[in-house]
Design a protein around this motif. Sequence first.
Motif, PDB file in Angstrom:
ATOM      1  N   TYR A   1     -50.895  14.682 -30.289  1.00 57.67           N
ATOM      2  CA  TYR A   1     -51.437  14.793 -31.651  1.00 57.67           C
ATOM      3  C   TYR A   1     -50.374  14.431 -32.679  1.00 57.67           C
ATOM      4  O   TYR A   1     -49.210  14.827 -32.573  1.00 57.67           O
ATOM      5  CB  TYR A   1     -51.930  16.216 -31.891  1.00 57.67           C
ATOM      6  N   ILE A   2     -50.796  13.656 -33.713  1.00 58.20           N
ATOM      7  CA  ILE A   2     -49.878  13.258 -34.778  1.00 58.20           C
ATOM      8  C   ILE A   2     -50.247  13.908 -36.100  1.00 58.20           C
ATOM      9  O   ILE A   2     -49.438  14.608 -36.707  1.00 58.20           O
ATOM     10  CB  ILE A   2     -49.852  11.723 -34.920  1.00 58.20           C
ATOM     11  N   THR A   3     -51.479  13.693 -36.577  1.00 55.65           N
ATOM     12  CA  THR A   3     -51.882  14.273 -37.857  1.00 55.65           C
ATOM     13  C   THR A   3     -53.398  14.183 -38.021  1.00 55.65           C
ATOM     14  O   THR A   3     -54.098  13.594 -37.185  1.00 55.65           O
ATOM     15  CB  THR A   3     -51.177  13.568 -39.035  1.00 55.65           C
ATOM     16  N   THR A   4     -53.886  14.760 -39.114  1.00 59.63           N
ATOM     17  CA  THR A   4     -55.318  14.746 -39.434  1.00 59.63           C
ATOM     18  C   THR A   4     -55.502  14.303 -40.871  1.00 59.63           C
ATOM     19  O   THR A   4     -54.758  14.726 -41.758  1.00 59.63           O
ATOM     20  CB  THR A   4     -55.943  16.145 -39.239  1.00 59.63           C
ATOM     21  N   TRP A   5     -56.517  13.464 -41.112  1.00 56.60           N
ATOM     22  CA  TRP A   5     -56.891  13.054 -42.464  1.00 56.60           C
ATOM     23  C   TRP A   5     -58.307  13.527 -42.760  1.00 56.60           C
ATOM     24  O   TRP A   5     -59.214  13.354 -41.940  1.00 56.60           O
ATOM     25  CB  TRP A   5     -56.830  11.532 -42.607  1.00 56.60           C
ATOM     26  N   THR A   6     -58.485  14.117 -43.927  1.00 55.74           N
ATOM     27  CA  THR A   6     -59.812  14.612 -44.321  1.00 55.74           C
ATOM     28  C   THR A   6     -60.366  13.891 -45.548  1.00 55.74           C
ATOM     29  O   THR A   6     -61.432  14.253 -46.035  1.00 55.74           O
ATOM     30  CB  THR A   6     -59.745  16.124 -44.615  1.00 55.74           C
ATOM     31  N   GLN A   7     -59.664  12.858 -46.039  1.00 55.05           N
ATOM     32  CA  GLN A   7     -60.065  12.182 -47.267  1.00 55.05           C
ATOM     33  C   GLN A   7     -61.031  11.023 -47.038  1.00 55.05           C
ATOM     34  O   GLN A   7     -61.388  10.320 -47.983  1.00 55.05           O
ATOM     35  CB  GLN A   7     -58.817  11.679 -48.014  1.00 55.05           C
ATOM     36  N   TRP A   8     -61.468  10.834 -45.790  1.00 55.96           N
ATOM     37  CA  TRP A   8     -62.327   9.693 -45.455  1.00 55.96           C
ATOM     38  C   TRP A   8     -63.775  10.082 -45.235  1.00 55.96           C
ATOM     39  O   TRP A   8     -64.554   9.332 -44.651  1.00 55.96           O
ATOM     40  CB  TRP A   8     -61.781   8.979 -44.232  1.00 55.96           C
ATOM     41  N   GLY A   9     -64.158  11.276 -45.700  1.00 56.24           N
ATOM     42  CA  GLY A   9     -65.544  11.711 -45.569  1.00 56.24           C
ATOM     43  C   GLY A   9     -65.873  12.129 -44.153  1.00 56.24           C
ATOM     44  O   GLY A   9     -65.073  12.750 -43.446  1.00 56.24           O
ATOM     45  N   ARG A  10     -67.075  11.762 -43.747  1.00 55.54           N
ATOM     46  CA  ARG A  10     -67.592  12.132 -42.421  1.00 55.54           C
ATOM     47  C   ARG A  10     -67.676  10.847 -41.591  1.00 55.54           C
ATOM     48  O   ARG A  10     -68.686  10.144 -41.610  1.00 55.54           O
ATOM     49  CB  ARG A  10     -68.968  12.782 -42.582  1.00 55.54           C
ATOM     50  N   PRO A  11     -66.632  10.501 -40.865  1.00 59.71           N
ATOM     51  CA  PRO A  11     -66.510   9.152 -40.308  1.00 59.71           C
ATOM     52  C   PRO A  11     -67.443   8.887 -39.128  1.00 59.71           C
ATOM     53  O   PRO A  11     -67.391   9.571 -38.111  1.00 59.71           O
ATOM     54  CB  PRO A  11     -65.045   9.080 -39.874  1.00 59.71           C
ATOM     55  N   SER A  12     -68.277   7.848 -39.286  1.00 60.91           N
ATOM     56  CA  SER A  12     -69.114   7.375 -38.186  1.00 60.91           C
ATOM     57  C   SER A  12     -68.543   6.122 -37.544  1.00 60.91           C
ATOM     58  O   SER A  12     -68.726   5.896 -36.352  1.00 60.91           O
ATOM     59  CB  SER A  12     -70.536   7.083 -38.676  1.00 60.91           C
ATOM     60  N   GLY A  13     -67.871   5.280 -38.329  1.00 65.53           N
ATOM     61  CA  GLY A  13     -67.302   4.048 -37.790  1.00 65.53           C
ATOM     62  C   GLY A  13     -65.985   3.720 -38.462  1.00 65.53           C
ATOM     63  O   GLY A  13     -65.826   3.939 -39.665  1.00 65.53           O
ATOM     64  N   ILE A  14     -65.032   3.207 -37.694  1.00 62.46           N
ATOM     65  CA  ILE A  14     -63.717   2.820 -38.223  1.00 62.46           C
ATOM     66  C   ILE A  14     -63.402   1.395 -37.771  1.00 62.46           C
ATOM     67  O   ILE A  14     -63.555   1.062 -36.590  1.00 62.46           O
ATOM     68  CB  ILE A  14     -62.599   3.750 -37.725  1.00 62.46           C
ATOM     69  N   PHE A  15     -62.963   0.570 -38.720  1.00 63.52           N
ATOM     70  CA  PHE A  15     -62.435  -0.752 -38.394  1.00 63.52           C
ATOM     71  C   PHE A  15     -61.081  -0.893 -39.079  1.00 63.52           C
ATOM     72  O   PHE A  15     -60.957  -0.627 -40.279  1.00 63.52           O
ATOM     73  CB  PHE A  15     -63.362  -1.870 -38.869  1.00 63.52           C
ATOM     74  N   ILE A  16     -60.062  -1.317 -38.321  1.00 64.59           N
ATOM     75  CA  ILE A  16     -58.713  -1.495 -38.868  1.00 64.59           C
ATOM     76  C   ILE A  16     -58.303  -2.949 -38.685  1.00 64.59           C
ATOM     77  O   ILE A  16     -58.245  -3.450 -37.558  1.00 64.59           O
ATOM     78  CB  ILE A  16     -57.702  -0.562 -38.191  1.00 64.59           C
ATOM     79  N   ALA A  17     -58.020  -3.633 -39.782  1.00 63.97           N
ATOM     80  CA  ALA A  17     -57.588  -5.027 -39.731  1.00 63.97           C
ATOM     81  C   ALA A  17     -56.127  -5.114 -39.292  1.00 63.97           C
ATOM     82  O   ALA A  17     -55.416  -4.107 -39.230  1.00 63.97           O
ATOM     83  CB  ALA A  17     -57.783  -5.673 -41.096  1.00 63.97           C
ATOM     84  N   LYS A  18     -55.659  -6.344 -39.034  1.00 65.99           N
ATOM     85  CA  LYS A  18     -54.291  -6.530 -38.537  1.00 65.99           C
ATOM     86  C   LYS A  18     -53.240  -6.045 -39.526  1.00 65.99           C
ATOM     87  O   LYS A  18     -52.137  -5.656 -39.131  1.00 65.99           O
ATOM     88  CB  LYS A  18     -54.064  -8.002 -38.195  1.00 65.99           C
ATOM     89  N   ASP A  19     -53.567  -6.085 -40.832  1.00 66.74           N
ATOM     90  CA  ASP A  19     -52.604  -5.627 -41.839  1.00 66.74           C
ATOM     91  C   ASP A  19     -52.757  -4.145 -42.151  1.00 66.74           C
ATOM     92  O   ASP A  19     -52.194  -3.638 -43.108  1.00 66.74           O
ATOM     93  CB  ASP A  19     -52.737  -6.454 -43.116  1.00 66.74           C
ATOM     94  N   ASP A  20     -53.511  -3.430 -41.318  1.00 63.83           N
ATOM     95  CA  ASP A  20     -53.759  -1.988 -41.440  1.00 63.83           C
ATOM     96  C   ASP A  20     -54.679  -1.624 -42.608  1.00 63.83           C
ATOM     97  O   ASP A  20     -54.770  -0.443 -42.965  1.00 63.83           O
ATOM     98  CB  ASP A  20     -52.455  -1.187 -41.530  1.00 63.83           C
TER      99      ASP A  20
END
Length: 262
Positions: free
Chosen positions: A168-187
Amino acid sequence: CKDNSCKDRPEPPILKFDASGKLLQAWGEKMFVFPHGATLDPQGNLWVTDSQNHVVYKFTSSGKLLMTLGTAGKPSEANGQFDEPTDVVVASNGDIFITEGHSGGTKGNDRVSKFDKNGKFLMTWGKHGTGPTDFFSPHTIALDSRGRLLIGDRDNNRIQIYDQKGKYITTWTQWGRPSGIFIAKDDTMYVADSESWGPDQPGVKKGIRIGSAKDGSVREFIEDMESMTQDHSGAEAVGVDAAGRCAEHATRRRAGRLGRLW
């Protein structure tokens, strides 16, 4: 698939289009019950989870089946098996990470399982709960440029971050209720929130949040048309093309400089 089920239906649930919207191929008919999460690995192969058939499939980009993980029709708590797999991501070395637990704890394993590139089970972590490092319907998983795993712990209204060994590293709660995540090459990170509403998240709106996987900052927001109601109109998943082309829909032009949204 009609009424959230492809069982015994003749239509192919996987459709492949070119950039102009021309249909190139379709496959998977009579193979799926509930196709749910999908990702492309570094070699361009397509991985798809079937949440209600309890398996994960690996296809070539033209639809040839290469690998099946899990046992079709048989939910299980056993290592290397699944109960409602939700999403999948593949690391640069071929390691496979799969989240489970679509029904929010009423059934499912609420965990992450890791396999090697050949489909050999390596490890699992997580259990159902609301405490630190617990999961409650882990609905989506993605990798950032550092190789960290970002897991959308949907019913806990948070993103949990781990290394590839399950630390475990950390937790973020500022992204709402996440159903889908996409991360581009530049983060640049895109998080689809289709379910924020009601007393457990007062004032939080459904939509697509855009920001950075480097520091967790949310910079832009595409609001859903029914952002404060229970109606399930919101986007469950989001993808961005590699060319960074502008979004065509007028209400999504603000995100155009960050890439096209699909």
